[in-house]
Design a protein around this motif. Sequence first.
Motif, mmCIF file in Angstrom:
data_model
loop_
_atom_site.group_PDB
_atom_site.id
_atom_site.type_symbol
_atom_site.label_atom_id
_atom_site.label_comp_id
_atom_site.label_asym_id
_atom_site.label_seq_id
_atom_site.Cartn_x
_atom_site.Cartn_y
_atom_site.Cartn_z
ATOM 1 N N ILE A 88 -36.172 12.247 41.907
ATOM 2 C CA ILE A 88 -36.740 11.911 41.497
ATOM 3 C C ILE A 88 -35.853 11.685 39.737
ATOM 4 O O ILE A 88 -36.306 10.897 39.329
ATOM 5 N N GLU A 89 -35.055 12.493 39.924
ATOM 6 C CA GLU A 89 -34.224 12.913 38.076
ATOM 7 C C GLU A 89 -34.007 10.960 37.902
ATOM 8 O O GLU A 89 -34.335 10.720 36.714
ATOM 9 N N ASP A 90 -33.744 10.421 38.947
ATOM 10 C CA ASP A 90 -33.508 8.699 38.597
ATOM 11 C C ASP A 90 -34.724 7.938 38.353
ATOM 12 O O ASP A 90 -34.082 6.987 37.378
ATOM 13 N N ARG A 91 -35.877 8.607 38.084
ATOM 14 C CA ARG A 91 -36.905 7.848 37.344
ATOM 15 C C ARG A 91 -36.891 8.143 35.989
ATOM 16 O O ARG A 91 -38.331 7.871 35.696
ATOM 17 N N LEU A 92 -37.008 8.749 36.352
ATOM 18 C CA LEU A 92 -37.037 10.182 34.839
ATOM 19 C C LEU A 92 -36.639 9.145 33.322
ATOM 20 O O LEU A 92 -35.092 9.488 33.532
ATOM 21 N N SER A 93 -36.970 8.981 32.468
ATOM 22 C CA SER A 93 -36.326 9.121 30.942
ATOM 23 C C SER A 93 -35.606 9.986 30.572
ATOM 24 O O SER A 93 -35.125 10.055 29.858
ATOM 25 N N ASP A 94 -36.521 10.566 30.663
ATOM 26 C CA ASP A 94 -35.877 12.260 30.095
ATOM 27 C C ASP A 94 -35.925 13.360 31.389
ATOM 28 O O ASP A 94 -36.608 14.340 31.065
ATOM 29 N N PRO A 95 -34.949 13.419 32.001
ATOM 30 C CA PRO A 95 -34.655 15.243 33.628
ATOM 31 C C PRO A 95 -33.980 15.658 32.750
ATOM 32 O O PRO A 95 -34.865 16.951 33.473
ATOM 33 N N HIS A 96 -33.510 15.771 31.500
ATOM 34 C CA HIS A 96 -33.122 17.175 31.514
ATOM 35 C C HIS A 96 -33.132 17.448 30.012
ATOM 36 O O HIS A 96 -33.267 18.005 29.663
#
Length: 201
Positions: A88-96
């Motif tokens: 779901i990383e593409d749906r997150l504001s700050d995945p990293h």
Amino acid sequence: MADSPSNPARRRFLTGAATAVGAVGVGFAAVPFLSSFQPSAKAQAAGAPVDMNIGKLAPGQMTTVAWRGKPVYVVNRTDRMLDSLSEIEDRLSDPHSKVASQQPEFATNLYRARKEHERYLVIVGLCTHLGCAPTYRPEVAPDDLGDDWRGGFFCPCHGSKFDLSGRVYKGVPAPTNLVVPQYVYITDEIIRVGGTEEDLA
């Protein structure tokens, strides 16, 4: 009229009474002095570390402990939960986890934890929007959160959503990921929230 002869019994009584009254007075005077050695309420709220036994926390289960006046959530994530983190990383504001103030340096990985593939998530249970307590929603695709929900935390106050690493979704009021506090493992089953590596020395 001449003074009556002294009464030894009366003298002992008066001496004992005066001593007792004096001792009580000293005791009252000592209370504030001795209490100054105790941590103040402010110091206690500022945060002594808190130990938490996670040995009986079942897979998928969450528990809460109070630290510095805040709820700290600990989740024992399942394999399915861990696998969902990269989906779901593409749906997150700050995945990293680039906003450094939201976690210690050790938690800038996908799992936001001390180790890669670590099951236990430790986060402060306060939404980064206005400080409400998000609810733990581990179920997949519930009717109220949609088909793309893979489990995480939902803030009922204003609708902010976070994944199972506490990372914030795009397009919600919360500006940043949930905070990961400083913590260490004292043993395989004891986490010390607020603890540092110095506690292990």
